[in-house]
Write a protein that holds these residues in place. Structure first.
Motif, PDB file in Angstrom:
ATOM      1  N   ALA A   1       6.671  57.756  39.610  1.00 20.34           N
ATOM      2  CA  ALA A   1       5.670  57.009  38.842  1.00 20.34           C
ATOM      3  C   ALA A   1       6.343  56.286  37.678  1.00 20.34           C
ATOM      4  CB  ALA A   1       4.573  57.955  38.349  1.00 20.34           C
ATOM      5  N   SER A   2       7.244  56.960  37.006  1.00 19.88           N
ATOM      6  CA  SER A   2       7.982  56.316  35.910  1.00 19.88           C
ATOM      7  C   SER A   2       8.844  55.180  36.431  1.00 19.88           C
ATOM      8  CB  SER A   2       8.852  57.342  35.185  1.00 19.88           C
ATOM      9  OG  SER A   2       8.061  58.324  34.577  1.00 19.88           O
ATOM     10  N   ALA A   3       9.491  55.383  37.561  1.00 20.41           N
ATOM     11  CA  ALA A   3      10.347  54.339  38.136  1.00 20.41           C
ATOM     12  C   ALA A   3       9.523  53.110  38.517  1.00 20.41           C
ATOM     13  CB  ALA A   3      11.079  54.877  39.357  1.00 20.41           C
ATOM     14  N   ILE A   4       8.353  53.329  39.059  1.00 24.04           N
ATOM     15  CA  ILE A   4       7.490  52.209  39.463  1.00 24.04           C
ATOM     16  C   ILE A   4       7.012  51.441  38.235  1.00 24.04           C
ATOM     17  CG2 ILE A   4       5.242  51.658  40.465  1.00 24.04           C
ATOM     18  CD1 ILE A   4       5.829  53.996  42.483  1.00 24.04           C
ATOM     19  N   VAL A   5       6.609  52.148  37.213  1.00 24.12           N
ATOM     20  CA  VAL A   5       6.141  51.486  35.987  1.00 24.12           C
ATOM     21  C   VAL A   5       7.293  50.716  35.335  1.00 24.12           C
ATOM     22  CG1 VAL A   5       5.288  51.915  33.656  1.00 24.12           C
ATOM     23  CG2 VAL A   5       4.251  53.090  35.599  1.00 24.12           C
ATOM     24  N   ALA A   6       8.468  51.319  35.296  1.00 24.12           N
ATOM     25  CA  ALA A   6       9.615  50.645  34.672  1.00 24.12           C
ATOM     26  C   ALA A   6      10.028  49.415  35.471  1.00 24.12           C
ATOM     27  CB  ALA A   6      10.781  51.615  34.552  1.00 24.12           C
ATOM     28  N   SER A   7      10.031  49.513  36.786  1.00 28.40           N
ATOM     29  CA  SER A   7      10.461  48.372  37.594  1.00 28.40           C
ATOM     30  C   SER A   7       9.406  47.267  37.633  1.00 28.40           C
ATOM     31  CB  SER A   7      10.831  48.817  39.002  1.00 28.40           C
ATOM     32  OG  SER A   7       9.710  49.309  39.672  1.00 28.40           O
ATOM     33  N   LYS A   8       8.208  47.591  37.284  1.00 30.15           N
ATOM     34  CA  LYS A   8       7.175  46.557  37.168  1.00 30.15           C
ATOM     35  C   LYS A   8       7.565  45.580  36.051  1.00 30.15           C
ATOM     36  CE  LYS A   8       3.515  47.647  34.950  1.00 30.15           C
ATOM     37  NZ  LYS A   8       2.282  48.300  34.501  1.00 30.15           N
ATOM     38  N   ALA A   9       8.042  46.120  34.945  1.00 23.18           N
ATOM     39  CA  ALA A   9       8.437  45.270  33.821  1.00 23.18           C
ATOM     40  C   ALA A   9       9.819  44.663  34.011  1.00 23.18           C
ATOM     41  CB  ALA A   9       8.403  46.087  32.530  1.00 23.18           C
ATOM     42  N   LYS A  10      10.673  45.374  34.736  1.00 18.52           N
ATOM     43  CA  LYS A  10      12.057  44.926  34.914  1.00 18.52           C
ATOM     44  C   LYS A  10      12.442  45.174  36.376  1.00 18.52           C
ATOM     45  CE  LYS A  10      16.351  45.171  32.315  1.00 18.52           C
ATOM     46  NZ  LYS A  10      17.077  45.870  31.265  1.00 18.52           N
ATOM     47  N   PRO A  11      12.089  44.256  37.283  1.00 18.13           N
ATOM     48  CA  PRO A  11      12.278  44.491  38.724  1.00 18.13           C
ATOM     49  C   PRO A  11      13.718  44.756  39.149  1.00 18.13           C
ATOM     50  CG  PRO A  11      10.891  42.568  38.346  1.00 18.13           C
ATOM     51  CD  PRO A  11      11.405  42.987  37.020  1.00 18.13           C
ATOM     52  N   GLU A  12      14.675  44.267  38.413  1.00 19.23           N
ATOM     53  CA  GLU A  12      16.075  44.439  38.821  1.00 19.23           C
ATOM     54  C   GLU A  12      16.553  45.890  38.716  1.00 19.23           C
ATOM     55  OE1 GLU A  12      15.010  42.478  36.382  1.00 19.23           O
ATOM     56  OE2 GLU A  12      16.086  42.936  34.534  1.00 19.23           O
ATOM     57  N   ILE A  13      15.816  46.773  38.071  1.00 18.71           N
ATOM     58  CA  ILE A  13      16.242  48.173  37.960  1.00 18.71           C
ATOM     59  C   ILE A  13      15.580  49.069  39.000  1.00 18.71           C
ATOM     60  CG2 ILE A  13      16.687  47.940  35.489  1.00 18.71           C
ATOM     61  CD1 ILE A  13      14.089  49.683  35.115  1.00 18.71           C
ATOM     62  N   PHE A  14      14.850  48.490  39.935  1.00 27.17           N
ATOM     63  CA  PHE A  14      14.102  49.322  40.891  1.00 27.17           C
ATOM     64  C   PHE A  14      15.012  50.293  41.640  1.00 27.17           C
ATOM     65  CE2 PHE A  14      12.305  50.139  45.115  1.00 27.17           C
ATOM     66  CZ  PHE A  14      11.122  50.748  44.734  1.00 27.17           C
ATOM     67  N   GLY A  15      16.095  49.823  42.208  1.00 31.42           N
ATOM     68  CA  GLY A  15      16.978  50.688  42.998  1.00 31.42           C
ATOM     69  C   GLY A  15      17.577  51.813  42.188  1.00 31.42           C
ATOM     70  N   ILE A  16      18.109  51.491  41.027  1.00 31.52           N
ATOM     71  CA  ILE A  16      18.752  52.529  40.206  1.00 31.52           C
ATOM     72  C   ILE A  16      17.708  53.475  39.613  1.00 31.52           C
ATOM     73  CG2 ILE A  16      18.795  51.232  38.037  1.00 31.52           C
ATOM     74  CD1 ILE A  16      21.632  53.427  39.366  1.00 31.52           C
ATOM     75  N   SER A  17      16.485  53.020  39.441  1.00 33.35           N
ATOM     76  CA  SER A  17      15.453  53.905  38.884  1.00 33.35           C
ATOM     77  C   SER A  17      15.015  54.968  39.883  1.00 33.35           C
ATOM     78  CB  SER A  17      14.247  53.089  38.408  1.00 33.35           C
ATOM     79  OG  SER A  17      13.562  52.531  39.508  1.00 33.35           O
ATOM     80  N   LEU A  18      15.372  54.797  41.158  1.00 33.13           N
ATOM     81  CA  LEU A  18      15.042  55.807  42.161  1.00 33.13           C
ATOM     82  C   LEU A  18      16.079  56.937  42.218  1.00 33.13           C
ATOM     83  CD1 LEU A  18      13.842  53.568  45.127  1.00 33.13           C
ATOM     84  CD2 LEU A  18      12.462  54.706  43.376  1.00 33.13           C
ATOM     85  N   ALA A  19      17.205  56.774  41.541  1.00 31.18           N
ATOM     86  CA  ALA A  19      18.273  57.780  41.604  1.00 31.18           C
ATOM     87  C   ALA A  19      17.817  59.170  41.151  1.00 31.18           C
ATOM     88  CB  ALA A  19      19.483  57.308  40.810  1.00 31.18           C
ATOM     89  N   PRO A  20      17.080  59.304  40.051  1.00 32.80           N
ATOM     90  CA  PRO A  20      16.637  60.658  39.685  1.00 32.80           C
ATOM     91  C   PRO A  20      15.747  61.308  40.750  1.00 32.80           C
ATOM     92  CG  PRO A  20      16.417  59.174  37.816  1.00 32.80           C
ATOM     93  CD  PRO A  20      16.735  58.321  39.009  1.00 32.80           C
ATOM     94  N   ALA A  21      14.929  60.522  41.415  1.00 33.88           N
ATOM     95  CA  ALA A  21      14.099  61.077  42.488  1.00 33.88           C
ATOM     96  C   ALA A  21      14.958  61.532  43.665  1.00 33.88           C
ATOM     97  CB  ALA A  21      13.066  60.050  42.944  1.00 33.88           C
ATOM     98  N   ALA A  22      16.043  60.802  43.923  1.00 28.59           N
ATOM     99  CA  ALA A  22      16.951  61.198  44.999  1.00 28.59           C
ATOM    100  C   ALA A  22      17.669  62.503  44.661  1.00 28.59           C
ATOM    101  CB  ALA A  22      17.957  60.090  45.269  1.00 28.59           C
ATOM    102  N   VAL A  23      17.998  62.678  43.401  1.00 29.89           N
ATOM    103  CA  VAL A  23      18.629  63.941  42.985  1.00 29.89           C
ATOM    104  C   VAL A  23      17.655  65.101  43.196  1.00 29.89           C
ATOM    105  CG1 VAL A  23      19.533  65.229  41.006  1.00 29.89           C
ATOM    106  CG2 VAL A  23      20.210  62.849  41.369  1.00 29.89           C
TER     107      VAL A  23
END
Length: 149
Positions: free
Chosen positions: A106-128
């Motif tokens: 949810a945090s990654a989606i909200v953050a990437s809404k404002a800054k789409p270029e971070i979508f991939g890296i914002s998923l890293a914590p979920a992958a961990v």
């Protein structure tokens, strides 16, 4: 007393599926709500948001695999205590990971809404977090092999 042990064994057999499903549903609901909110504010990226929100659903799949590995026919009192312990603890791990993964997504989606270029890296914590669920799956599979049939 034997009946109680057998009941606990059956509870332990179903615990990974039930707890994994609960964690998955809570996690998917949290991430899905964020995805719906993001779709209201953006013109693109809908597929990415929905895809990310479904990531916690893997916990129930892991729970099903663990259940089949713990299955004993017939369930004996000797195996029931071990099945209960492995099933319950693996289920609790899947439950916790599912919920926390949904929050991170949810945090990654909200953050990437404002800054789409971070979508991939914002998923890293979920992958961990997914890795922790995989650890629980692997250890449950290994331990299930040591439980007497």
């Amino acid at each position: 007393m034997t009946e109680l042990v057998l009941v606990l064994g059956w509870l332990g057999l179903f615990a990974p599926v039930a707890l994994g499903a609960m964690g998955s549903s809570i996690g998917c609901a949290r991430a899905g709500s964020a995805a719906i909110g993001a779709m209201l504010d953006t013109e693109t990226g809908y597929g990415r948001y929905v895809g990310a929100s479904l990531m916690p659903s893997s916990q129930v799949i892991y729970g099903i695999v663990i259940m089949f590995s713990l299955q004993r026919d017939p369930m004996t009192a000797e195996a029931a205590a071990a099945v209960f312990g492995v099933g319950l603890l693996a289920g609790l791990a899947l439950f916790y990971v599912g919920i926390r993964q949904g929050e991170v997504l949810a945090s990654a989606i909200v953050a990437s809404k404002a800054k789409p270029e971070i979508f991939g890296i914002s998923l890293a914590p979920a992958a961990v977090l997914e890795g922790f669920a995989v650890f629980a799956l692997v250890f449950a599979l290994v331990l299930s092999g040591t439980i007497p049939a």
